[in-house]
Motif scaffolding. Structure first.
Motif, PDB file in Angstrom:
ATOM      1  N   VAL A 154       9.454 -17.586  42.360  1.00  0.00           N
ATOM      2  CA  VAL A 154      10.086 -17.958  43.677  1.00  0.00           C
ATOM      3  C   VAL A 154      10.886 -17.011  44.501  1.00  0.00           C
ATOM      4  CG1 VAL A 154      11.838 -19.554  44.778  1.00  0.00           C
ATOM      5  CG2 VAL A 154      10.402 -20.441  42.940  1.00  0.00           C
ATOM      6  N   SER A 155      11.731 -15.930  43.611  1.00  0.00           N
ATOM      7  CA  SER A 155      12.375 -14.869  44.171  1.00  0.00           C
ATOM      8  C   SER A 155      11.426 -13.909  45.001  1.00  0.00           C
ATOM      9  CB  SER A 155      12.762 -14.062  43.055  1.00  0.00           C
ATOM     10  OG  SER A 155      13.497 -12.878  43.580  1.00  0.00           O
ATOM     11  N   GLN A 156      12.220 -13.523  45.955  1.00  0.00           N
ATOM     12  CA  GLN A 156      11.260 -12.754  46.944  1.00  0.00           C
ATOM     13  C   GLN A 156      10.751 -11.308  46.329  1.00  0.00           C
ATOM     14  OE1 GLN A 156      13.645 -12.061  50.364  1.00  0.00           O
ATOM     15  NE2 GLN A 156      13.364 -14.049  51.326  1.00  0.00           N
ATOM     16  N   ALA A 157      11.695 -10.755  45.415  1.00  0.00           N
ATOM     17  CA  ALA A 157      11.452  -9.821  44.573  1.00  0.00           C
ATOM     18  C   ALA A 157      10.551 -10.158  43.231  1.00  0.00           C
ATOM     19  CB  ALA A 157      12.440  -8.803  44.390  1.00  0.00           C
ATOM     20  N   MET A 158       9.626 -10.795  43.141  1.00  0.00           N
ATOM     21  CA  MET A 158       9.167 -11.355  41.931  1.00  0.00           C
ATOM     22  C   MET A 158       9.092 -10.183  40.791  1.00  0.00           C
ATOM     23  SD  MET A 158       6.333 -13.827  43.370  1.00  0.00           S
ATOM     24  CE  MET A 158       5.330 -12.800  43.891  1.00  0.00           C
ATOM     25  N   ASN A 159       9.823 -10.548  39.563  1.00  0.00           N
ATOM     26  CA  ASN A 159       9.809  -9.575  38.635  1.00  0.00           C
ATOM     27  C   ASN A 159       9.268 -10.391  37.411  1.00  0.00           C
ATOM     28  OD1 ASN A 159      10.597  -7.913  36.492  1.00  0.00           O
ATOM     29  ND2 ASN A 159      12.405  -7.318  37.714  1.00  0.00           N
ATOM     30  N   PHE A 160       7.840 -10.073  37.322  1.00  0.00           N
ATOM     31  CA  PHE A 160       6.961 -10.718  36.150  1.00  0.00           C
ATOM     32  C   PHE A 160       7.577 -10.319  34.746  1.00  0.00           C
ATOM     33  CE2 PHE A 160       4.159 -10.652  39.663  1.00  0.00           C
ATOM     34  CZ  PHE A 160       3.973 -12.176  40.084  1.00  0.00           C
ATOM     35  N   SER A 161       7.841  -8.878  34.672  1.00  0.00           N
ATOM     36  CA  SER A 161       8.183  -8.505  33.501  1.00  0.00           C
ATOM     37  C   SER A 161       9.498  -8.910  32.786  1.00  0.00           C
ATOM     38  CB  SER A 161       8.303  -6.740  33.360  1.00  0.00           C
ATOM     39  OG  SER A 161       7.287  -6.185  33.627  1.00  0.00           O
ATOM     40  N   TYR A 162      10.480  -9.031  33.818  1.00  0.00           N
ATOM     41  CA  TYR A 162      11.771  -9.778  33.226  1.00  0.00           C
ATOM     42  C   TYR A 162      11.709 -10.915  32.996  1.00  0.00           C
ATOM     43  CZ  TYR A 162      16.763 -10.883  33.765  1.00  0.00           C
ATOM     44  OH  TYR A 162      18.067 -11.085  33.621  1.00  0.00           O
ATOM     45  N   ALA A 163      10.800 -11.937  33.782  1.00  0.00           N
ATOM     46  CA  ALA A 163      10.621 -13.262  33.480  1.00  0.00           C
ATOM     47  C   ALA A 163       9.866 -13.554  32.491  1.00  0.00           C
ATOM     48  CB  ALA A 163       9.879 -13.988  34.809  1.00  0.00           C
ATOM     49  N   THR A 164       8.827 -12.581  32.060  1.00  0.00           N
ATOM     50  CA  THR A 164       8.115 -12.712  30.798  1.00  0.00           C
ATOM     51  C   THR A 164       8.901 -12.406  29.447  1.00  0.00           C
ATOM     52  OG1 THR A 164       6.131 -12.197  31.728  1.00  0.00           O
ATOM     53  CG2 THR A 164       6.017 -11.829  29.494  1.00  0.00           C
ATOM     54  N   ALA A 165       9.856 -11.504  29.718  1.00  0.00           N
ATOM     55  CA  ALA A 165      10.734 -11.125  28.623  1.00  0.00           C
ATOM     56  C   ALA A 165      11.807 -12.407  28.180  1.00  0.00           C
ATOM     57  CB  ALA A 165      11.876  -9.793  28.844  1.00  0.00           C
ATOM     58  N   ILE A 166      12.153 -12.913  29.143  1.00  0.00           N
ATOM     59  CA  ILE A 166      13.245 -14.195  28.764  1.00  0.00           C
ATOM     60  C   ILE A 166      12.223 -15.256  28.096  1.00  0.00           C
ATOM     61  CG2 ILE A 166      14.671 -16.005  30.202  1.00  0.00           C
ATOM     62  CD1 ILE A 166      15.140 -14.016  32.353  1.00  0.00           C
ATOM     63  N   GLY A 167      11.076 -15.505  28.653  1.00  0.00           N
ATOM     64  CA  GLY A 167      10.214 -16.533  28.184  1.00  0.00           C
ATOM     65  C   GLY A 167       9.950 -16.163  26.586  1.00  0.00           C
TER      66      GLY A 167
END
Length: 290
Positions: free
Chosen positions: A250-263
């Motif tokens: 959803v974020s305008q600056a989509m950070n796939f790496s950061y989201a994957t690390a949290i998951g």
């Protein structure tokens, strides 16, 4: 039998194992143009960023509190319902209770949350109307952060209790009737038969389900929480799943790496909990997964 086994095996391989390849971007600074293999490695930088963020403890607290609340509150109700239905002799009443308790399970989450919003509306909702008869309210339940977790958990119990008791009813039907016949001859009451025959009979299944539910403890139900969430209850409703969705998509600056690390962090915690509970069950001489 092998042909029947092939479809679920393909499902698990395609949707569970193949995506594990993409989990490596949790240790990279993922760039869409470079792809997964071409993106540079950054080690544990994404995890450190999450641990040091001001959101970390709030997300962890909300996720654990909702999960633990759901696990503790929802675990006994299917067992109690199954025990009660097992002793009902009026077939029509038993079928009616089963239909009424099973039906909510098949309601779409979108429809369910829509109904909840209508019932708890501060002006026209049924709950506030009834409270008004006694001079109370109106209350804006969905705007109060302190109400969010209870509304989520008890609506979850209402929706799932009937379907969850099916496995316990099946287990109770497999208990040797001779045990009950002997207990009746000895003068045992229904409560005594429940305590000394039925509960020990379903306890192995209950322990296995408890272990599995603990392993999925951090799976709080992303869709329902997201639908119930608003700016006023965000303090207690923001969990790891919804945060990953917002950061990664959803974020305008989509950070796939950061989201994957949290998951990935959430998955590791769930796996560790599964190991702990399974080992505890073995030490207590109860059923375990392995």
């Amino acid at each position: 039998m092998y042909a029947l086994f092939l479809l679920p095996l393909l499902y698990i391989i395609i949707f569970k194992y193949v995506p594990m390849y993409g989990a490596q971007i949790a240790f990279k600074e993922f760039n869409v143009t470079k792809g997964i293999s071409g993106s540079p490695w950054v080690g544990f930088a994404q995890f450190e960023r999450f641990f040091q963020s001001h959101e970390f403890w709030r997300l962890l607290k909300n996720t654990f509190s909702i999960s633990l609340y759901t696990l503790i509150a929802s675990f006994p109700f299917p067992i109690l319902l199954a025990l009660g239905l097992n002793y009902v002799r009026t077939r029509r009443f038993k079928n009616t209770v089963q239909m009424v308790t099973y039906a909510p399970y098949f309601i779409s989450l979108v429809v369910l949350v829509g109904l909840m919003l209508q019932f708890m509306d501060p002006r026209t909702g049924l709950i506030n109307t009834m409270l008004g008869w006694f001079g109370a309210g109106p209350y804006h339940f969905m705007a109060e952060a302190s109400w969010f977790q209870s509304i989520y958990v008890w609506s979850h119990i209402w929706q799932n209790v009937g379907f969850s008791c099916i496995i316990f009813l099946a287990t109770l039907s497999g208990i040797d009737p001779a045990l009950h016949e002997a207990a009746v001859i000895d003068g045992a009451s229904k409560m005594q038969r429940m305590r000394h025959i039925d509960l020990p009979g379903i306890m192995p299944i209950a322990i296995i389900l408890l272990i599995l539910n603990t392993g999925q403890m951090l799976e709080t139900g992303f869709e329902k929480i997201l639908l119930m969430q608003n700016a006023l209850n965000l303090r207690s409703s923001e969990v790891i799943d919804t945060y990953v969705y917002k950061v990664g998509l959803v974020s305008q600056a989509m950070n796939f790496s950061y989201a994957t690390a949290i998951g990935l962090f959430k998955a590791i915690i769930g796996f560790v909990l599964l190991l702990i509970v399974n080992q505890t069950a073995k030490k207590l001489k109860q059923e375990s997964l392995w």
